[in-house]
Each structure stands twice: as structure tokens, then as C-alpha cells.
Motif scaffolding. Structure first.
Motif, mmCIF file in Angstrom:
data_model
loop_
_atom_site.group_PDB
_atom_site.id
_atom_site.type_symbol
_atom_site.label_atom_id
_atom_site.label_comp_id
_atom_site.label_asym_id
_atom_site.label_seq_id
_atom_site.Cartn_x
_atom_site.Cartn_y
_atom_site.Cartn_z
ATOM 1 N N ARG A 55 11.399 1.846 -3.995
ATOM 2 C CA ARG A 55 10.272 2.696 -3.596
ATOM 3 C C ARG A 55 8.989 2.236 -4.273
ATOM 4 O O ARG A 55 7.914 2.232 -3.661
ATOM 5 C CB ARG A 55 10.575 4.154 -3.919
ATOM 6 N N HIS A 56 9.080 1.849 -5.540
ATOM 7 C CA HIS A 56 7.896 1.362 -6.256
ATOM 8 C C HIS A 56 7.358 0.095 -5.617
ATOM 9 O O HIS A 56 6.147 -0.036 -5.375
ATOM 10 C CB HIS A 56 8.258 1.103 -7.722
ATOM 11 N N VAL A 57 8.259 -0.850 -5.316
ATOM 12 C CA VAL A 57 7.848 -2.145 -4.784
ATOM 13 C C VAL A 57 7.304 -2.040 -3.363
ATOM 14 O O VAL A 57 6.247 -2.599 -3.045
ATOM 15 C CB VAL A 57 9.039 -3.131 -4.822
ATOM 16 N N LEU A 58 8.006 -1.310 -2.494
ATOM 17 C CA LEU A 58 7.642 -1.303 -1.078
ATOM 18 C C LEU A 58 6.681 -0.178 -0.704
ATOM 19 O O LEU A 58 5.790 -0.369 0.143
ATOM 20 C CB LEU A 58 8.906 -1.206 -0.216
ATOM 21 N N SER A 68 1.645 2.737 -4.054
ATOM 22 C CA SER A 68 0.253 2.385 -3.755
ATOM 23 C C SER A 68 -0.486 1.894 -4.988
ATOM 24 O O SER A 68 -1.621 1.437 -4.889
ATOM 25 C CB SER A 68 -0.490 3.592 -3.164
ATOM 26 N N GLY A 69 0.151 1.968 -6.157
ATOM 27 C CA GLY A 69 -0.476 1.507 -7.387
ATOM 28 C C GLY A 69 -0.174 0.058 -7.667
ATOM 29 O O GLY A 69 0.237 -0.705 -6.777
ATOM 30 N N ALA A 70 -0.358 -0.337 -8.924
ATOM 31 C CA ALA A 70 -0.110 -1.720 -9.325
ATOM 32 C C ALA A 70 1.345 -2.095 -9.059
ATOM 33 O O ALA A 70 2.257 -1.363 -9.422
ATOM 34 C CB ALA A 70 -0.437 -1.893 -10.807
ATOM 35 N N ALA A 124 3.430 -2.371 -2.646
ATOM 36 C CA ALA A 124 2.884 -2.937 -1.406
ATOM 37 C C ALA A 124 2.193 -1.897 -0.544
ATOM 38 O O ALA A 124 1.431 -2.244 0.358
ATOM 39 C CB ALA A 124 4.002 -3.606 -0.612
ATOM 40 N N GLY A 125 2.472 -0.600 -0.792
ATOM 41 C CA GLY A 125 1.828 0.453 -0.012
ATOM 42 C C GLY A 125 2.287 0.523 1.427
ATOM 43 O O GLY A 125 1.573 1.035 2.289
ATOM 44 N N TRP A 126 3.498 0.027 1.719
ATOM 45 C CA TRP A 126 4.019 0.105 3.080
ATOM 46 C C TRP A 126 4.357 1.553 3.428
ATOM 47 O O TRP A 126 4.608 2.386 2.552
ATOM 48 C CB TRP A 126 5.273 -0.747 3.221
ATOM 49 N N THR A 127 4.397 1.838 4.716
ATOM 50 C CA THR A 127 4.802 3.150 5.192
ATOM 51 C C THR A 127 6.201 3.065 5.789
ATOM 52 O O THR A 127 6.657 1.986 6.193
ATOM 53 C CB THR A 127 3.825 3.687 6.250
ATOM 54 N N LEU A 128 6.880 4.207 5.853
ATOM 55 C CA LEU A 128 8.256 4.219 6.335
ATOM 56 C C LEU A 128 8.366 3.881 7.818
ATOM 57 O O LEU A 128 9.426 3.448 8.278
ATOM 58 C CB LEU A 128 8.900 5.577 6.051
ATOM 59 N N ASP A 129 7.282 4.077 8.572
ATOM 60 C CA ASP A 129 7.320 3.748 10.003
ATOM 61 C C ASP A 129 6.908 2.304 10.282
ATOM 62 O O ASP A 129 6.778 1.901 11.441
ATOM 63 C CB ASP A 129 6.465 4.716 10.806
ATOM 64 N N ARG A 130 6.725 1.527 9.248
ATOM 65 C CA ARG A 130 6.343 0.124 9.426
ATOM 66 C C ARG A 130 7.504 -0.670 10.024
ATOM 67 O O ARG A 130 8.631 -0.623 9.530
ATOM 68 C CB ARG A 130 5.955 -0.489 8.077
ATOM 69 N N GLU A 131 7.241 -1.395 11.088
ATOM 70 C CA GLU A 131 8.237 -2.284 11.671
ATOM 71 C C GLU A 131 8.290 -3.563 10.844
ATOM 72 O O GLU A 131 7.276 -4.228 10.646
ATOM 73 C CB GLU A 131 7.881 -2.617 13.123
ATOM 74 N N VAL A 132 9.468 -3.888 10.343
ATOM 75 C CA VAL A 132 9.640 -5.083 9.505
ATOM 76 C C VAL A 132 10.486 -6.082 10.289
ATOM 77 O O VAL A 132 11.688 -5.848 10.510
ATOM 78 C CB VAL A 132 10.320 -4.722 8.168
ATOM 79 N N PRO A 133 9.891 -7.187 10.740
ATOM 80 C CA PRO A 133 10.615 -8.125 11.611
ATOM 81 C C PRO A 133 11.947 -8.594 11.041
ATOM 82 O O PRO A 133 12.939 -8.708 11.770
ATOM 83 C CB PRO A 133 9.626 -9.294 11.756
ATOM 84 N N GLU A 134 11.986 -8.875 9.731
ATOM 85 C CA GLU A 134 13.231 -9.360 9.128
ATOM 86 C C GLU A 134 14.361 -8.344 9.218
ATOM 87 O O GLU A 134 15.539 -8.695 9.246
ATOM 88 C CB GLU A 134 13.014 -9.705 7.650
#
Length: 363
Positions: free
Chosen positions: A204-207, A210-212, A215-225
């Protein structure tokens, strides 16, 4: 003079934030799911003060050893809450509990759960219990009771956490563990379904952070991999190995098993090793699911970071004689669990009790 009649209103407990009627409705909604987990030894139904189990069933054992385990689903519950999907987190809870029992050869008999929440939303609580019950069925374990506690003022209204405890039994003569492990044993790895329910604070921290370092990704982000959204991947239920591992113990000469949870593969396998042996595992024998490399790449992590936190594609390990490997793989195939020989046990007075991960995963 006639006293004025008081107008009925909410109870003092309701005003304080605890809704008894909602709790009763939640129990009514979950009853059907709990009943699906029944075993013949279970006495009574949901709603009593204690779950009852007829222990005379243990009379068939010459020397029954009881095993017990307790755990939770960790911060993965934050993903379930954010996605408003609550009927899968039960698999994570049950998997974390019952598969700690089965590593010693114990059959899970019954389980109880505990759900703490800021506000009882009956349908949400029922969905959580539905997942727990379905997972108990998959593990062959009865859900004999539990507790739902409303904590207004301590938890946010839509927040909750889950925990559980289970009891199992194994014949003393069939108890698995370090005393059975021998130099020359093969390491049989069993594939995970993904992240399972460990390391989510790091993930959760990495993906999502929003801090240092986030990555600040959202849960609805489509991740091709991943071939799906990030949230769908992170909510993938934990694989439950209980029935498969019991079959493995019955049909092969398994000496020990290790459930790969927090701390990763090496640290958990080391827990079942005698002091005079060490284990070498070759990463080149399997390719972890893409989510592990996504976490590594996005977070700028080392392989060692992943190995010490996540299961990296292996959810359970068995140690057994090399001649039993093919039979073990075939047994696990019946339960749709991928398995492969990943390493070996060697006599090692200098580094006894240690596990070394060598090589690199195929790209």
C-alpha cells in the motif's frame, strides 16, 4: 393528575452509537452461510454464547494432539473497504488461520471469528461472514460461532477489522515437524494465488501512498502487466491449502510443511528445520506472478526486500523424500495447486537451520 405518556424513542445505547437491531439483523442474514459450514460434530446453531463441538469424535485417535491458531487478514481489509467488496476478505482470514494448523498435519475442525466495526451495517457484516463461511467449507472446517462488536467513537463508521481462531487435531504418530526432516529431502513449493494477505503495509505504501516513496496509484488504475485493475489484483483471495496438504500428508511421506506468510519464504521455512540441516532454494525454478515485479519496480525495491516481506509466488512448502516428489505434484494437481521441486535439504553444521535463496527468477 394523569402523567404524560413518554414518546418512544431510540434507546440510550442507540444514541451512544450501538445499534442492537442492526446487529440482530446481521445475525439473521449470516445464519444461512454459517449453516453451510456444519460438520456432524457441531452441536446447536448460531446464536448461543459458545460454539459447541462433540469431542467424542476424537475417540478414534489413539493419541490426539490438538492444534490451535489465531490470526487476522492484516491491512488488506483497507483494500476491501476502499473497493466496497467484502465477501472475499474471509478467504484471507481463514487461509491465514487454518493453513497454520495444517503444516503440522492437523485437520482443522472448527473456527470462530471476530469482527470489530465502527457501525454495524447488516449487509456488509453478512458479506464478510459469507466469505468466511465459504472459505471454511473449502478448508473442511466448521464455523461454530463468532462475535460482531460495534465500536463507535473508536473506529470510523465504515471501518472494520477481522480476526479468527481455529482448532485442529492430528494423531501424535503423524505429527509433522523438524524431527522428521532429513538431509537429502526435496523442497516442494506450492504456488500462491498472489500476494495472499501479507506485506500489504509495504504494498500500500509503495503503490497507493501519496508521500515520499509512494506512486500515488488509484485502485481503479488499469495495470497492463496485471491484465486488470490494481484493486482487483490486490483483493485476490488467499489460496487455501488445507485439504490439499492433508491429502499430501496421507498419500506421501511428507516430513514437514511451512506456511509462507509474513517474513517471506526463507524465514517461514526456517521455522520447521532442525539445527543440523540447511536448505537451498533456487529462484530459477519458478516465475512469480507479475504483481511482485510491479511492487519491486515501482517501489525501487531489491529482491531481498521482496523475499523478506512477500511470498513471491510460493504460499506453502513441503519437505519430503525426493522419490515422493512426482506423487506429491500429482496429488496437488487434483486440487488445482501448481507445485514443483525448488531446492534441497543438506547436512550443514555451520549454517544449520538456515535457508538460502539463490539464483534469479526467470524474466
Amino acid at each position: 393528575m394523569t402523567e404524560p405518556t413518554a414518546t418512544p424513542g431510540p434507546s440510550a445505547y442507540t444514541v451512544a452509537g450501538v445499534d442492537i437491531e442492526a446487529a440482530d439483523k446481521a445475525v439473521d442474514l449470516m445464519k444461512g452461510w454459517v449453516e453451510k459450514t456444519g460438520r456432524p460434530e457441531v452441536i446447536g446453531s448460531l446464536g448461543g454464547f459458545a460454539g459447541l463441538y462433540d469431542a467424542s469424535a476424537l475417540a478414534r485417535y489413539r493419541q490426539p494432539i490438538l492444534a490451535t491458531s489465531t490470526d487476522g487478514a492484516g491491512t488488506k481489509v483497507a483494500i476491501a473497504q476502499a473497493m466496497d467488496i467484502h465477501d472475499t476478505i474471509g478467504f484471507d482470514l481463514v487461509g491465514m488461520v487454518v493453513d497454520d494448523l495444517v503444516v503440522c498435519g492437523a485437520e482443522p475442525l472448527f473456527m470462530t471469528d471476530y469482527i470489530a466495526c465502527g457501525r454495524v451495517e447488516p449487509e456488509r457484516i453478512a458479506a464478510i461472514v459469507k466469505g468466511i463461511a465459504e472459505a471454511c467449507v473449502e478448508a473442511g472446517c466448521a464455523l461454530v460461532g463468532g462475535e460482531t462488536a460495534e465500536h463507535p467513537g473508536l473506529m470510523e463508521p465504515d471501518a472494520y477489522d477481522v480476526a479468527g481462531a481455529a482448532t485442529g487435531v492430528v494423531e501424535a504418530a503423524h505429527l509433522l515437524g523438524p524431527g522428521r526432516v532429513r538431509p537429502g529431502d526435496a523442497v516442494l513449493a506450492m504456488g500462491s494465488s498472489g500476494l495472499h494477505s501479507n506485506g500489504y503495509s509495504l504494498v500500500r505504501h509503495v503503490l497507493l501512498g501519496s508521500g515520499a516513496g509512494g506512486a500515488g496509484w488509484t485502485l481503479d488504475r488499469e495495470v497492463p502487466e496485471l491484465g486488470r485493475t490494481l484493486g482487483e489484483e490486490l483483493l485476490q483471495p488467499t489460496r487455501i491449502y488445507a485439504k490439499a496438504c492433508l491429502a499430501l500428508a496421507a498419500e506421501t511421506g511428507v516430513h514437514a510443511m511451512a506456511h509462507v506468510t509474513g517474513g517471506g519464504l526463507a524465514a517461514n521455512l526456517a521455522r520447521v528445520l532442525p539445527e543440523e540441516v540447511s536448505v537451498t532454494i533456487d529462484r530459477g525454478t519458478w516465475t512469480p506472478a507479475p504483481i511482485f515485479d510491479v511492487v519491486r519496480r515501482v517501489g525501487g525495491l531489491t529482491q531481498e526486500d521482496l523475499d523478506s516481506t512477500l511470498n513471491c509466488g510460493v504460499g506453502m512448502v513441503a519437505l519430503l523424500a525426493p522419490g515422493d516428489v512426482d506423487r506429491a505434484v500429482a496429488t496437488l494437481e487434483r486440487f488445482s495447486i501448481p507445485a514443483w521441486a525448488a531446492g534441497e535439504v543438506t547436512l550443514d553444521d555451520e549454517h544449520g537451520g538456515e535457508v538460502a535463496l539463490v539464483g534469479s527468477h526467470p524474466s
